[in-house]
Design a protein around this motif. Structure first.
Motif, PDB file in Angstrom:
ATOM      1  N   PRO A  85       3.371 -28.129 -21.664  1.00  0.00           N
ATOM      2  CA  PRO A  85       4.777 -28.674 -22.021  1.00  0.00           C
ATOM      3  C   PRO A  85       4.484 -29.775 -22.869  1.00  0.00           C
ATOM      4  N   LEU A  90       5.354 -21.806 -19.553  1.00  0.00           N
ATOM      5  CA  LEU A  90       5.186 -23.114 -18.623  1.00  0.00           C
ATOM      6  C   LEU A  90       3.652 -23.777 -19.103  1.00  0.00           C
ATOM      7  N   LYS A  99      13.478 -26.474 -13.266  1.00  0.00           N
ATOM      8  CA  LYS A  99      12.380 -26.921 -12.587  1.00  0.00           C
ATOM      9  C   LYS A  99      12.659 -26.764 -11.219  1.00  0.00           C
ATOM     10  N   THR A 152       0.859 -26.779 -11.013  1.00  0.00           N
ATOM     11  CA  THR A 152       1.213 -27.941 -11.942  1.00  0.00           C
ATOM     12  C   THR A 152       2.745 -27.613 -12.412  1.00  0.00           C
ATOM     13  N   ASN A 153       3.279 -26.618 -12.465  1.00  0.00           N
ATOM     14  CA  ASN A 153       4.633 -26.535 -12.789  1.00  0.00           C
ATOM     15  C   ASN A 153       5.143 -25.312 -12.323  1.00  0.00           C
TER      16      ASN A 153
END
Length: 503
Positions: A74, A71, A125, A108-109
Motif C-alpha cells: 500500500p 492490499l 480496515k 500485515t493488513n
C-alpha cells in the motif's frame, strides 16, 4: 456427576405418567412422531447448512485472492491512487468480503468490503484482536476452507492461498446469510412440527379411544361384576360385553371374557342350587329330628320317675340320656333357626326395649353363673330398637353364655348399651377380662361349629363345650336385623360389639 444424575432422576419422577392404556398409546404415538419429526428436522438443518456452506466455499474459490491482493504494497501508491485502487477492487466484490495479507505468519493488513461500496469515505480496515490474528495465521495455505470467528465481524468462511511475493492471501465470506437461512428453517420446522404433533396427538387420542371402545365395554362389564355380592345367594350377572372382530386382540379378549362369565354364571347357579338343597335338607332334618329327640328325652324322664328300684348304673345312664337328648334338642333348634335365617325368613319388626332385655339376660346369667361377676353399664333413659324381641334375647343369652362357659371362675363380665350420637345406631357391648379368644380362631369365630380350645375354657363353668353354633346365631340374627357384630380380643380383654341400625 452423581448429584446431577440424582437431580435428573428426581425431575423425571416428578413428570406426570400416563396410567391408562389409552393415555399410554397416545403418549407413545406422540413420542414416536416427535422423534421422527426431530430426526427429519435435524437432518434437514444439517443438509441445508452443508449445502449453503458448500456454495459459499465455491464462491470463495471463484473469488480467489483478488481482494486481498489489492492490499499488497500500500505504501507504493499515493493516497489518491490507493483510494482509487481500493474502490476499483471492492466494487467487484460482494459486500462483507474479507481480505487479509500475512507475511511470515503475521497479519500485515486486513480489510472488508463495506455494505455501501459507493461511499468512498467508508473505512475498509478491520481491527483484529490477538485471537483473530492467531486464527488467521492457522489457516492452511492451499487447504480447504474453514470457519473462524472474527471479534469485530462475526463468523466467516475463509480460504488461504499463496501470494506472488511469498506472502499469504486470505479471502473470507460472511456466514451470516447461511446462519440466517438455517435459523429460519429451524423456526419453520419447529412451528410446523409442533402443529403436526398437536394435531397428531388430538387425532391419535380420538383414534385410540375409538379403537379401544370394545375394551372399555369389557372393563365396564367387569366392574359391574366386581360390584356384585358373589359370596352367597342367587346371583344374576350383567349382560355380556359386546363382542367385536374376533380377529383382533380386543375381540378375542371380549370373547374369552364372555365365555368366562358364562362359566362363572353356571358355577354360581350350581352353587346356589346346592346351597338351597343343603339348606332345605338341614331345615327338614332339624324339623324331623325334633320329635324323636323329644320322645327320647320324655321316655328317659319317665323311666327315672318309675317307683320300682333301679340299679345305680341304669339310673346314671338314664340321666345321661336325658341330658344329651336335651343338648341335642337345643342343637336341633339352633340348626333349624340358622336354616330359616339362611332362607331369608323375615323377622318380626316391632319396637323392642333393649334395656329390659339386658336386665332380664343379666338376671338369668347371674343365676346360671353365680361365680362370675356381672356388671351393667346402661344409659339413664331406656333404649328402644326395632326388631324381633325373641331373637334379640337369644343374641344376648348366647353372648353371656359364651362369656360364662369360656372364662374361669371370678371373671368380670360387663354388659353395656350405647346409643351413638351420629347416625342413631345402637351398640350392645359384652366385655370380659378372661384369658381371651385364641388368635388362630378369631377370624372364624362367627362360623358354624367353631369351638375355642382348652386355654379359654380351662377353669370355666360347665363342660366348656357346646355345639359351636351360639356365635353363628349371634351373627346371623344381627345381620338379619341389618346390623353387624365384631370381636376384639387379647389376653385379659375380650369384647363383642353388636351394632344395630337406627329404628
Amino acid at each position: 456427576m452423581n448429584t446431577g444424575r440424582r437431580a435428573v432422576g428426581r425431575w423425571l419422577r416428578r413428570l406426570p405418567r400416563p396410567y391408562t392404556l389409552r393415555a399410554r398409546l397416545t403418549a407413545g404415538l406422540v413420542v414416536l412422531l416427535a422423534v421422527s419429526c426431530a430426526a427429519v428436522g435435524v437432518a434437514a438443518v444439517i443438509e441445508l447448512d452443508g449445502f449453503l456452506t458448500g456454495r459459499l466455499d465455491q464462491q470463495l474459490t471463484e473469488v480467489g485472492t483478488q481482494f486481498p491482493a489489492s492490499l499488497e504494497h500500500p505504501t507504493a501508491l499515493t493516497d489518491h491512487d490507493a483510494d482509487d485502487k481500493e474502490r476499483g477492487d471492492t466494487r467487484r466484490q460482494a459486500p462483507g468480503t474479507f481480505g487479509a495479507r500475512l507475511v511470515d505468519g503475521t497479519v500485515t493488513n486486513a480489510a472488508v468490503v463495506p455494505a455501501d461500496k459507493e461511499d468512498a469515505t467508508t473505512d475498509l480496515k478491520v481491527a483484529l484482536s490477538g485471537r483473530d490474528r492467531r486464527e488467521l495465521a492457522a489457516v492452511p495455505v492451499g487447504g480447504r476452507a474453514r470457519t473462524i470467528h472474527l471479534s469485530s465481524l462475526g463468523k466467516y468462511r475463509v480460504l488461504a492461498a499463496a501470494g506472488r511475493d511469498g506472502d499469504v492471501m486470505i479471502t473470507g465470506l460472511p456466514l451470516e446469510s447461511v446462519e440466517a437461512a438455517v435459523h429460519r428453517l429451524e423456526a419453520v420446522a419447529a412451528i410446523v412440527f409442533g402443529a403436526a404433533l398437536l394435531a397428531a396427538g388430538f387425532a391419535g387420542a380420538l383414534w385410540v379411544r375409538w379403537s379401544l371402545r370394545p375394551l372399555s365395554r369389557v372393563a365396564a362389564t367387569a366392574t359391574r361384576v366386581s360390584e356384585l355380592p358373589l359370596a352367597n345367594g342367587e346371583v344374576t350377572l350383567p349382560p355380556r360385553a359386546p363382542e367385536s372382530d374376533p380377529r383382533s386382540e380386543v375381540g378375542r379378549l371380549a370373547g374369552a371374557f364372555n365365555r368366562m362369565l358364562g362359566h362363572v354364571e353356571d358355577a354360581l347357579t350350581h352353587r346356589h342350587a346346592s346351597e338351597e338343597r343343603l339348606r332345605s335338607f338341614a331345615a327338614d332334618a332339624s324339623h324331623e329330628l325334633r320329635t324323636p329327640v323329644a320322645s327320647i328325652r320324655g321316655h328317659a324322664e319317665l323311666a327315672l320317675l318309675h317307683p320300682d328300684p333301679v340299679p345305680p348304673k341304669v339310673t346314671r345312664a338314664l340321666e345321661r340320656i336325658t341330658a344329651e337328648s336335651a343338648r341335642m334338642g337345643v342343637m336341633v333348634d339352633e340348626m333349624l333357626l340358622l336354616a330359616r335365617l339362611d332362607a331369608g325368613r323375615p323377622l318380626e319388626r316391632r319396637p323392642v326395649d333393649l334395656t329390659r332385655l339386658v336386665l332380664d339376660a343379666i338376671a338369668d346369667a347371674r343365676a346360671a353363673g353365680p361365680d362370675h361377676r356381672w356388671t351393667l353399664e346402661l344409659p339413664e333413659e331406656p333404649v328402644t330398637v326395632t326388631g324381633d324381641a325373641h331373637r334379640l334375647q337369644q343374641v344376648l343369652a348366647n353372648l353371656l353364655a359364651n362369656a360364662r362357659l369360656h372364662t374361669p371362675v371370678g371373671t368380670k363380665v360387663t354388659v353395656a348399651v350405647e346409643a351413638e350420637a351420629e347416625g342413631g345406631a345402637t351398640r350392645l357391648v359384652v366385655h370380659d377380662d378372661g384369658p381371651g379368644v385364641p388368635r388362630e380362631i378369631q377370624p372364624g369365630v362367627f362360623e358354624r361349629f367353631t369351638r375355642a380350645d382348652r386355654r379359654r375354657t380351662e377353669g370355666g363353668g360347665g363342660s366348656g363345650g357346646g355345639a359351636g353354633l351360639g356365635l353363628s346365631i349371634v351373627a346371623a340374627v344381627t345381620e338379619a336385623h341389618g346390623g353387624s357384630v365384631a370381636l376384639e380380643s387379647r389376653p385379659g380383654s375380650t369384647t363383642f360389639t353388636v351394632k344395630l341400625p337406627p329404628s
